[in-house]
Design a protein around this motif. Sequence first.
Motif, PDB file in Angstrom:
ATOM      1  N   MET A  14       0.837  -1.196   0.000  1.00 35.91           N
ATOM      2  CA  MET A  14       0.000   0.000   0.000  1.00 35.91           C
ATOM      3  C   MET A  14       0.872   1.244   0.000  1.00 35.91           C
ATOM      4  O   MET A  14       1.883   1.319   0.688  1.00 35.91           O
ATOM      5  N   THR A  15       0.465   2.238  -0.786  1.00 35.60           N
ATOM      6  CA  THR A  15       1.146   3.521  -0.754  1.00 35.60           C
ATOM      7  C   THR A  15       0.713   4.284   0.493  1.00 35.60           C
ATOM      8  O   THR A  15      -0.250   3.912   1.176  1.00 35.60           O
ATOM      9  N   LEU A  16       1.426   5.366   0.800  1.00 33.78           N
ATOM     10  CA  LEU A  16       1.053   6.180   1.955  1.00 33.78           C
ATOM     11  C   LEU A  16      -0.369   6.715   1.802  1.00 33.78           C
ATOM     12  O   LEU A  16      -1.146   6.704   2.771  1.00 33.78           O
ATOM     13  N   ILE A  17      -0.738   7.172   0.608  1.00 32.20           N
ATOM     14  CA  ILE A  17      -2.091   7.691   0.397  1.00 32.20           C
ATOM     15  C   ILE A  17      -3.117   6.594   0.629  1.00 32.20           C
ATOM     16  O   ILE A  17      -4.172   6.829   1.249  1.00 32.20           O
ATOM     17  N   GLU A  18      -2.846   5.392   0.175  1.00 36.58           N
ATOM     18  CA  GLU A  18      -3.763   4.276   0.407  1.00 36.58           C
ATOM     19  C   GLU A  18      -3.897   3.984   1.900  1.00 36.58           C
ATOM     20  O   GLU A  18      -4.989   3.671   2.391  1.00 36.58           O
ATOM     21  N   LYS A  19      -2.797   4.087   2.628  1.00 36.22           N
ATOM     22  CA  LYS A  19      -2.844   3.849   4.068  1.00 36.22           C
ATOM     23  C   LYS A  19      -3.612   4.959   4.789  1.00 36.22           C
ATOM     24  O   LYS A  19      -4.306   4.700   5.778  1.00 36.22           O
ATOM     25  N   LEU A  20      -3.505   6.187   4.301  1.00 32.65           N
ATOM     26  CA  LEU A  20      -4.284   7.278   4.897  1.00 32.65           C
ATOM     27  C   LEU A  20      -5.767   7.115   4.571  1.00 32.65           C
ATOM     28  O   LEU A  20      -6.630   7.504   5.373  1.00 32.65           O
ATOM     29  N   GLN A  21      -6.076   6.540   3.417  1.00 30.72           N
ATOM     30  CA  GLN A  21      -7.467   6.230   3.110  1.00 30.72           C
ATOM     31  C   GLN A  21      -7.973   5.085   3.987  1.00 30.72           C
ATOM     32  O   GLN A  21      -9.151   5.048   4.358  1.00 30.72           O
ATOM     33  N   TRP A  22      -7.082   4.175   4.362  1.00 29.54           N
ATOM     34  CA  TRP A  22      -7.433   3.040   5.227  1.00 29.54           C
ATOM     35  C   TRP A  22      -7.712   3.485   6.662  1.00 29.54           C
ATOM     36  O   TRP A  22      -8.608   2.968   7.318  1.00 29.54           O
ATOM     37  N   ARG A  23      -6.975   4.472   7.135  1.00 23.39           N
ATOM     38  CA  ARG A  23      -7.070   4.859   8.541  1.00 23.39           C
ATOM     39  C   ARG A  23      -8.361   5.614   8.831  1.00 23.39           C
ATOM     40  O   ARG A  23      -8.926   6.282   7.967  1.00 23.39           O
TER      41      ARG A  23
END
Length: 211
Positions: free
Chosen positions: A1-10
Amino acid sequence: MTLIEKLQWRYAAKKMDPTQAVPQDKVDRILEAIRLTATSSGLQPYELFVITNPELRQKIKDVANNQAQIIEGSHLLVFAAWDDYTPERINKMFDFTNQVRGFSNEGWETYRSMLLNKYPARGAEANFQHAAKQAYIALGTALIAAAEEQVDATPMEGFAPAKVDEILNLSALGLRSVVLLPLGYRETGKDWLEKLPKVRRANAQFVTEIK
């Protein structure tokens, strides 16, 4: 996961799984990210308390609107800001910088003198509010770092700061609590917020570009 994907996950997990503890290596990386956070004049005017003791976390939960994540998560971070910018604190950080860098210079010492003349004169409350804002910069770093580690983190302002200060004896340390951040793992299927879409304004309503 990219950082943006992880921020969307959180998201701010509402129900954490008390049987899942965050591994120490992940906690250590989150803490290191917080330590490396930018602060005004490099003064780092706050400290971080990492609480795993169940009894202590229960006491804090009791004065924090009974928010369950405080005891369901495995770690509770308490960001505590300096209650004032004193000459001693300012000088300590400037001296430490000179020690680490191995030199001093006229411009740096002039800047030190400016802060010594300006900050203490503003008064303790104004200085605490400034220090608290620096702690919030660190909170933002903590949220990003936790997302990078895929650890759930729920920031909390809904607590009685004076009570938390008393529980942790912060006044004796010249500190005041600012914000809480439980770390843990969402309990899948039991958190009402887990499956709901993340709601954020689109860039067109959020970002203004001035060219």
